[in-house]
Design a protein around this motif. Structure first.
Motif, PDB file in Angstrom:
ATOM      1  N   ARG A 145      -2.351   7.064  -7.556  1.00 41.14           N
ATOM      2  CA  ARG A 145      -1.696   8.273  -7.064  1.00 41.14           C
ATOM      3  C   ARG A 145      -2.756   9.253  -6.607  1.00 41.14           C
ATOM      4  O   ARG A 145      -3.936   9.085  -6.866  1.00 41.14           O
ATOM      5  CB  ARG A 145      -0.815   8.880  -8.151  1.00 41.14           C
ATOM      6  N   ARG A 146      -2.296  10.305  -5.971  1.00 42.68           N
ATOM      7  CA  ARG A 146      -3.183  11.362  -5.506  1.00 42.68           C
ATOM      8  C   ARG A 146      -4.296  10.840  -4.599  1.00 42.68           C
ATOM      9  O   ARG A 146      -5.426  11.291  -4.670  1.00 42.68           O
ATOM     10  CB  ARG A 146      -3.764  12.132  -6.697  1.00 42.68           C
ATOM     11  N   TYR A 148       1.188   4.716  -8.884  1.00 43.70           N
ATOM     12  CA  TYR A 148       2.501   5.170  -8.431  1.00 43.70           C
ATOM     13  C   TYR A 148       3.607   4.809  -9.406  1.00 43.70           C
ATOM     14  O   TYR A 148       4.731   5.285  -9.277  1.00 43.70           O
ATOM     15  CB  TYR A 148       2.800   4.666  -7.008  1.00 43.70           C
ATOM     16  N   HIS A 189       9.494  11.003 -11.288  1.00 47.86           N
ATOM     17  CA  HIS A 189      10.524  11.419 -10.342  1.00 47.86           C
ATOM     18  C   HIS A 189      11.899  10.957 -10.768  1.00 47.86           C
ATOM     19  O   HIS A 189      12.889  11.621 -10.500  1.00 47.86           O
ATOM     20  CB  HIS A 189      10.191  10.940  -8.926  1.00 47.86           C
ATOM     21  N   GLN A 212       8.427   2.644  -5.596  1.00 51.45           N
ATOM     22  CA  GLN A 212       7.128   3.117  -6.069  1.00 51.45           C
ATOM     23  C   GLN A 212       6.745   2.495  -7.399  1.00 51.45           C
ATOM     24  O   GLN A 212       5.557   2.400  -7.727  1.00 51.45           O
ATOM     25  CB  GLN A 212       7.134   4.650  -6.162  1.00 51.45           C
ATOM     26  N   VAL A 215       4.256   7.997 -10.929  1.00 55.40           N
ATOM     27  CA  VAL A 215       4.967   8.863  -9.985  1.00 55.40           C
ATOM     28  C   VAL A 215       6.447   8.492  -9.965  1.00 55.40           C
ATOM     29  O   VAL A 215       7.318   9.368  -9.990  1.00 55.40           O
ATOM     30  CB  VAL A 215       4.343   8.735  -8.578  1.00 55.40           C
TER      31      VAL A 215
END
Lengths: 554, 292, 184
Positions: free
Chosen positions: A455-456, A388, A395, A445, A391
């Motif tokens: 992630r995912r 993350y 973002h 995160q 991520v």
């Protein structure tokens, strides 16, 4: 010559005859209408992608949740990523460019209006094809970058990936055609006096962006084509068992994928470069540096791509080479940050909603950039890749960066497009809720990623810290959802009852503010003379025009 | 072993030494023995050229490491030529242009397509395995290889930093020229970086005349595969930065040059700001062509 | 430079990158898969060269068409366009013959990596030739109908010629790399 300093309290805004009716919008080849079509479509998909994100956050709010099945979750995060990148950020920026570039260079329309319309409709129908997959047998579920061999037939049996590949191919053709259309416009349709060195920085960034698109989309197209040949004709490009190479997919994809992130930020940088000077009441500091560093980034963006593959095992020579180039590319980016800050320094700052978003952009994008630089250090990347932390990083640059830039642009240019100002009061609520919601969602995160959360994944075990951190993130996502509702309300109410804006509500200096709000179908009655980078400033200050004060400025 | 190598692997080849010395003397005689920036560029270029050929780098590249050899070639095609050209003063070129042979040659090569193809062609040609391996085996071919790389590099860079400024094209066109050359070089680097070491077999089992092999393979950990990859990567990533320097140079030139561009009103006398007069509206037709 | 030509050069640039990547894939797998050398023996460079001559000549014929249309000899221009179409079609026929031959020998896109890369590469090239032939037919129709008297339409032949020359140059690369084995 229109008076640009007082607001015209004229009759309610009525659309010119040419823009009335659904048919006029469907058959339009006017760049302004097409630009608004882009914005409308991409905003719709922003809501769709946002709902997909909310679903993801609900599923991840608590450990071992059962809100979404594993496969549904995979479909949703794939579609969230694909939607946000290909159906929201990229086309939104292209839509802005479409609308603004001809106005900013004093042109009547774009170079090839029908091709322009084609570009939009290819995007539109490509998006329909992509979303059809949900009811056509299952959405793609291999992540937005669909690594092989997961993307191959044995592992992804539903047609979702075929819809994905075909949709993306269609959209890619649209994107490239619009990009070259805009670039030809910039090269051939500038009003007399506007040399390439006097371009508004938004136009310059869009120009460089056009070339990045031109060179970066073909690797994606090649990879998609190869994937389709593998899946539909039983070929072996990416199947190691038959002598193919799954890594080749990654090479080709990231040869597109890295320049792609620059495609997604350059126009936003352009917007910031327009907005910050106007609301600091100072010309941009170091125009040449901003423009030159952008060109350097355009070139360098192709030389860093394998930093997405540090964990693949390419070997020390590769890793070192790309670590080196990835660290170097921070330099031209940093140059721009300093230039924007220097522009604000000593200026008379007007904290409009647009400016708040622009300043927040600088802060949040820098944070995202810093986390990005940490990845250039290969051993760190080995620890945090696919967690993350990644991520959070993207973002910050894509949402805290590009999207905040887009919001700044919307508040800034909405008056030009519609003739009405967006409510500053609602804008203030929108801004703060977005800012708080965004940071609440994504800052934490970084930490849950450093704690090891991959992630995912559709769920996670109840490890120390993971639960409450995810809950915080989910709460933040809901705050973001509320902020979007407020934004929608702002748009809705301002279209109806917003304060009439007049031609130049912000007392800005570039040519689009010389047109009426909204501009007439042919854009300009008269284009002001262009002798410098701020034509409207020169016009309003005949005693102190730019060209008199800065002999060095061209 | 290593120190011994770095101290004694210098090959003071008479032709190279005398040739470079003559070049230096000739330059100083022609240009005058002053030490301004221009002559420093030339001298630096000459020194790098000289060192690239006589220093242990040459021995390293010829025998042991493909990557070292590539580094040497990069110096020949991308570093030495621009430095030498930057050192040539404008008046010298103008004088040379009076000689018909020089003028005709310059006119022929000073064209984007020709100079671009010369550089890209030389690069790709010499890396074809049969040709590259022949150059490693045969000293004459090797000399031709080095010379042609220098010449091709000079032709490429002459187009960009032509001492006769009036012949230069628009800086943005140069950016495109340099960028596409960067791509061509990178493609070659990519191909090599992803190949197997067998394409240049001489580096698989080098002649261990200096006893360095164990240091290279074991201490430095450079296997033949890594060596090939480094060589290919050198031609790709760091070289990109050389080209980017050229591009930035073009941008600096563009932003600092006086404006003689078309589409510009002269800054010294702008049109009087008569707001009653109509300025020229540029209202093109929907489907028109606005040819320039 | 006219805007139509400018945009066509940009299209050529982006397609050039696309073909470069397909060629790189071919080269990579040709060496690494180990099957490449065997399959290239099935190719017939001489026959392909014969058909390639038609494609190369069609660049000349489209150039003649452009020159004639520029000089307002629309009849001759139309004639040269027709010849270009015929030459291009002949090339495609040759490709078709070659493909059928290979498929009969069991060399398909799914048989091995040579087939995969070869058919993808030549297939996309052929597709670009086909698209070119369609456009040529439209241009020929325009010539017959007398539309070239309008100077804007006449420009389109020159713009198209850029695309056609590009397709030709791509084939030069494909031919030398795949059929003559240069680089690989």
């Amino acid at each position: 010559m229109t008076d640009s300093n007082t607001t015209t309290l004229s009759a309610p805004i009525s659309l010119p005859r040419e823009y009335k009716g659904l048919l006029s919008w469907i058959t339009t080849i006017d760049h302004k209408q097409i630009g608004i079509l882009y914005l409308a479509m991409t905003f719709f998909y922003f809501l769709v992608g946002g709902i997909e994100a909310i679903f993801m956050r609900i599923q991840l709010a608590v450990p071992n949740n059962t809100f979404l099945s594993p496969n549904s979750y995979n479909e949703i995060f794939t579609m969230h990523g694909t939607t946000m990148i290909f159906l929201v950020v990229m086309p939104m920026l292209i839509g802005f460019a479409n609308y603004l570039v001809p106005l900013m260079i004093g042109s009547r329309d774009i170079a090839f209006p029908r091709l322009n319309a084609l570009g939009f409709w290819l995007l539109f129908f490509g998006s329909l094809m992509l979303y059809f997959s949900f009811i056509g047998g299952g959405a793609p579920s291999a992540g937005w970058f669909s690594y092989a061999p997961l993307s191959e037939k044995p592992y992804s049996a539903t047609p979702g990936l075929d819809y994905w590949a075909l949709g993306l191919l269609l959209m890619g053709v649209g994107t490239v055609s619009t990009a070259i259309n805009i670039n030809v416009t910039i090269l051939k349709y500038r009003v007399k006096g506007m040399s390439l060195k006097r371009l508004p920085l938004f136009v310059w960034m869009v120009f460089i962006n056009g070339f990045i698109i031109l060179f970066a989309l073909p690797p994606l197209n090649a990879a998609l084509v190869m994937l389709l040949v593998d899946r539909q004709l039983y070929a072996h490009f990416f199947q190691a068992v038959a002598g193919g190479s799954a890594i080749m997919w990654q090479q080709y994809f990231w040869a597109f994928g890295h320049p792609e992130v620059y495609i997604m930020i350059l126009p936003a940088w352009g917007m910031i470069s327009e907005i910050i000077p106007v609301f600091s009441r100072k010309p941009i500091f170091g125009y040449g540096f901003v423009a030159g560093s952008t060109l350097a980034i355009g070139v360098l963006s192709f030389a860093v791509y394998a930093h997405h593959m540090f964990a693949v095992g390419l070997g020390h020579p590769f890793n070192i080479a790309f670590a080196f180039s990835s660290m170097a590319i921070a330099v031209p980016t940093g140059i721009k940050i300093f230039n924007w800050i220097a522009t604000m320094w000593g200026g008379r700052i007007r904290f409009t909603t647009s400016m708040k978003y622009a300043i927040a952009f600088i802060v949040l994008f820098t944070i995202g950039g810093l986390s990005g630089i940490t990845f250039a250090v290969v051993p760190i990347d080995w620890q945090v890749t696919d967690t993350y932390y990644v991520v959070a990083h993207f973002h910050y640059v894509l949402f805290g960066g590009t999207l905040f830039g887009i919001f700044a642009g919307i508040y800034y240019w909405f008056p030009k497009m519609t003739g009405r100002l967006l409510s500053e009061k609602l804008g203030n609520w929108h801004f703060w809720l977005t800012f708080i919601g965004f940071n609440l969602t994504f800052f934490i995160q970084h930490f849950v990623g450093l704690l090891g959360m991959p992630r995912r994944v559709y769920t996670y075990p109840n490890l120390p810290g993971w639960g409450w951190m995810n809950m915080v993130s989910t709460i933040g996502a809901f705050v973001l959802g509320i902020s979007v509702l407020i934004f929608l309300w702002n748009i809705f109410i301002s279209l109806r009852k917003g304060k009439p804006a007049g031609d130049n509500p912000w007392e800005a200096w570039t040519l689009e503010w010389a047109a009426s709000s909204p501009p007439a179908p042919h854009n300009f009655e008269l284009v002001p003379p262009v002798n410098g980078r701020r034509p409207l400033w020169d016009l309003q200050h005949p005693d102190t025009p730019d060209w008199k004060l800065n002999k060095a400025e061209s | 072993m290593l120190e011994h190598f770095f101290l004694s692997a210098w090959e003071w080849d008479p032709s190279i030494t005398i040739g470079c010395a003559l070049l230096l003397i000739g330059y100083l005689v022609l240009v005058g023995p002053r030490f301004n920036r221009r002559s420093l560029y030339f001298i630096l270029g000459l020194v790098i050229f000289f060192l690239a050929l006589v220093s242990p780098l040459d021995a390293l590249g010829d025998t042991y490491l493909f990557s070292a050899h590539m580094f040497q070639h990069i110096l020949f095609i991308l570093v030495v030529p621009p430095l030498l050209i930057l050192g040539i003063p404008k008046w010298l070129v103008e004088k040379a242009m009076k000689f018909i042979l020089f003028r005709k040659t310059e006119r022929f090569f000073n064209r984007p397509a020709i100079s671009w193809i010369a550089a890209a062609g030389a690069m790709w040609f010499w890396h074809a395995p049969p040709i590259f391996n022949a150059a490693l085996a045969n000293e004459t071919i090797h000399i031709i290889q080095h010379l042609s790389l220098m010449v091709a590099g000079s032709i490429f860079w002459w187009y960009i930093i032509d001492p006769l400024k009036e012949n230069r094209r628009h800086p943005l066109f140069m950016v495109l020229y340099i960028f596409t050359a960067c791509v061509a070089c990178s493609m070659l680097g990519i191909l090599i970086a992803y190949s197997s070491p067998g394409i240049y077999p001489a580096y698989l089992h080098p002649d261990d005349t200096w006893g360095l092999l164990s240091i290279i393979r074991n201490q430095w950990g450079i296997s033949p595969l890594a060596d090939l990859q480094i060589g290919g990567l050198l031609m790709w990533v760091p070289v990109c930065f050389v080209y980017i320097t050229g591009i930035i140079g073009m941008l600096v030139r563009w932003y600092t040059e006086k404006d003689e561009e078309e589409n510009l009103t002269p800054i010294e006398e702008p049109a009087p700001l008569d707001l009653t007069a109509k300025s020229e509206p540029e209202i093109p037709e929907l489907n028109d062509e606005r040819t320039k | 430079m006219h805007k139509d030509k400018m945009i066509m050069y940009m299209v050529v640039a982006t397609e050039a990158v696309f073909f470069t990547l397909l060629i790189l894939a071919y080269l990579y797998f040709h060496k690494s898969s180990g099957t490449g050398a065997k399959q290239t023996a099935l190719l017939d460079p001489l026959r392909t060269f014969f058909f390639s001559l038609f494609l190369f000549s069609s660049s000349f014929t489209v150039w003649r068409a452009e020159k004639n249309v520029d000089k307002r000899n629309f009849g001759r221009g139309g004639f040269w366009l027709l010849v270009t179409i015929l030459f291009g079609a002949t090339f495609l026929v040759g490709q078709g013959i070659e493909w059928t031959g290979l498929i009969h020998h069991g060399e398909t896109v799914s048989a091995n990596l040579f087939g995969t890369t070869f058919f993808t590469l030549t297939g996309f090239h052929g597709m670009h030739v086909l698209v070119g032939l369609i456009v040529l037919s439209i241009l020929f129709g325009l010539a017959v109908l007398g539309d070239f008297k309008n100077s804007k339409t006449a420009l389109s032949v020159g713009v198209f010629a850029i695309y056609w020359h590009f397709v030709d140059i791509v084939w030069v690369f494909i031919f030398t790399i795949v059929y003559l084995g240069v680089i690989s």
